[in-house]
Design an enzyme around this catalytic site. Structure first.
Site, PDB file in Angstrom:
ATOM      1  N   GLU A  47      40.118  41.873  50.803  1.00 36.91           N
ATOM      2  CA  GLU A  47      39.386  42.938  50.310  1.00 36.91           C
ATOM      3  C   GLU A  47      38.752  43.225  51.758  1.00 36.91           C
ATOM      4  OE1 GLU A  47      39.739  44.507  47.436  1.00 36.91           O
ATOM      5  OE2 GLU A  47      40.085  43.321  46.136  1.00 36.91           O
ATOM      6  N   ASP A  69      38.082  48.468  44.649  1.00 36.05           N
ATOM      7  CA  ASP A  69      37.969  48.094  43.388  1.00 36.05           C
ATOM      8  C   ASP A  69      36.888  46.496  43.362  1.00 36.05           C
ATOM      9  OD1 ASP A  69      39.698  46.131  44.050  1.00 36.05           O
ATOM     10  OD2 ASP A  69      41.277  46.654  42.560  1.00 36.05           O
TER      11      ASP A  69
END
Length: 147
Positions: A47, A69
């Site tokens: 991420e 997200d």
């Protein structure tokens, strides 16, 4: 200042395990898709790597809306975790070294020239660009584990 919208995502097959990251950069009529693979990593690292690579891809200082997200990524900025970690010498509230410090520092460096707004998007929902990032990150894992 140029305006850019960025969507990012990371994926991991096992955690830790082989991982992939992806980003979609949008500016006016322009679109750029990026992705990459790491043979042994974690989802959180992917991420972060996605955001780093997306920001590094910008050639000029930009006004950026970065969508992810990952609550881990977004909350670090929106809830000032990063400022606290830096102030405390990269030690968290449990008095332990902050995980992924290397990537957090790289992300701060990559973000420095830009005005970044960090925005949370619901994962695996109806957001076309977030879903595209997920698809690209998973494809990077598949390609990386074959080769």
């Amino acid at each position: 200042m140029r305006e850019v919208i960025i969507y990012t995502d990371g994926a991991c097959s096992g955690n830790p395990g082989p991982g992939g990251w992806a980003a979609v950069l949008l500016s006016g009529p322009h679109r750029k898709e990026l992705s990459g693979f790491d043979p042994h990593t974690t989802n959180n690292r992917m991420e972060l790597q996605a955001a780093i690579e997306a920001l590094r891809a910008l050639k000029y200082p930009c006004k950026v809306k970065l969508y992810s997200d990952s609550a881990y990524l977004i909350n670090a900025f929106r809830q000032n975790w990063l400022a606290t970690w830096q102030r405390n010498g990269w030690v968290n509230s449990k008095k332990e070294p902050v995980e992924n410090q290397d990537l957090w520092q790289a992300l701060l460096e990559a973000a420095r020239p830009h005005q970044v707004e960090w925005l949370k998007v619901q994962g695996h929902a109806d957001n076309v660009e977030n879903n595209r990032c997920d698809e690209l990150a998973r494809a990077a894992i598949a390609a990386g584990t074959k080769g």
